[in-house]
Design a protein around this motif. Structure first.
Motif, PDB file in Angstrom:
ATOM      1  N   ILE A  22       0.838  -1.202   0.000  1.00 51.87           N
ATOM      2  CA  ILE A  22       0.000   0.000   0.000  1.00 51.87           C
ATOM      3  C   ILE A  22       0.872   1.250   0.000  1.00 51.87           C
ATOM      4  O   ILE A  22       0.624   2.197  -0.749  1.00 51.87           O
ATOM      5  CB  ILE A  22      -0.962  -0.015   1.206  1.00 51.87           C
ATOM      6  CG1 ILE A  22      -2.008  -1.109   1.001  1.00 51.87           C
ATOM      7  CG2 ILE A  22      -1.626   1.345   1.407  1.00 51.87           C
ATOM      8  CD1 ILE A  22      -2.868  -1.369   2.207  1.00 51.87           C
ATOM      9  N   ILE A  26       1.055   4.121  -3.018  1.00 47.40           N
ATOM     10  CA  ILE A  26       0.833   5.543  -2.718  1.00 47.40           C
ATOM     11  C   ILE A  26       2.049   6.365  -3.119  1.00 47.40           C
ATOM     12  O   ILE A  26       1.913   7.443  -3.703  1.00 47.40           O
ATOM     13  CB  ILE A  26       0.492   5.733  -1.226  1.00 47.40           C
ATOM     14  CG1 ILE A  26      -0.895   5.147  -0.937  1.00 47.40           C
ATOM     15  CG2 ILE A  26       0.546   7.196  -0.818  1.00 47.40           C
ATOM     16  CD1 ILE A  26      -1.252   5.080   0.530  1.00 47.40           C
ATOM     17  N   ALA A  30       2.145   9.281  -5.972  1.00 48.81           N
ATOM     18  CA  ALA A  30       2.608  10.639  -5.661  1.00 48.81           C
ATOM     19  C   ALA A  30       3.746  11.054  -6.584  1.00 48.81           C
ATOM     20  O   ALA A  30       3.784  12.194  -7.063  1.00 48.81           O
ATOM     21  CB  ALA A  30       3.045  10.722  -4.202  1.00 48.81           C
TER      22      ALA A  30
END
Length: 82
Positions: A22, A26, A30
């Motif tokens: 996870i 992320i 980003a």
């Protein structure tokens, strides 16, 4: 009581792997978004087109960033050479 507490505090390897995945997703998202913003602002497009791409990237962060790299960036540099 002690055994229950001990079992509750032990971390399962699956939980660590899922958490790591996870965090990696992320972080990749980003970096894609920030890379797209830097690329858009550094492109040879006019100010108005840069603004359109930046707004699109903010409204649809994943799709906007992805489309910039697939479609927008190539078109921006082709227009300058033409």
């Amino acid at each position: 009581m002690h055994a229950v507490h001990l079992l509750a505090t032990q971390a399962r390897p699956e939980a660590w792997i899922a958490g790591g995945l996870i965090i990696a997703v992320i972080l990749a998202f980003a970096l894609l978004f920030l890379g797209a913003l830097i690329s858009i602002l550094g492109s040879p497009l006019s100010g108005g087109m840069k603004l359109v791409w930046v707004i699109f990237a903010f409204c649809a962060p994943f799709l906007g960033s992805l489309l910039w790299f697939i479609v927008g960036k190539g078109n921006a540099y082709r227009q300058v050479r033409a």
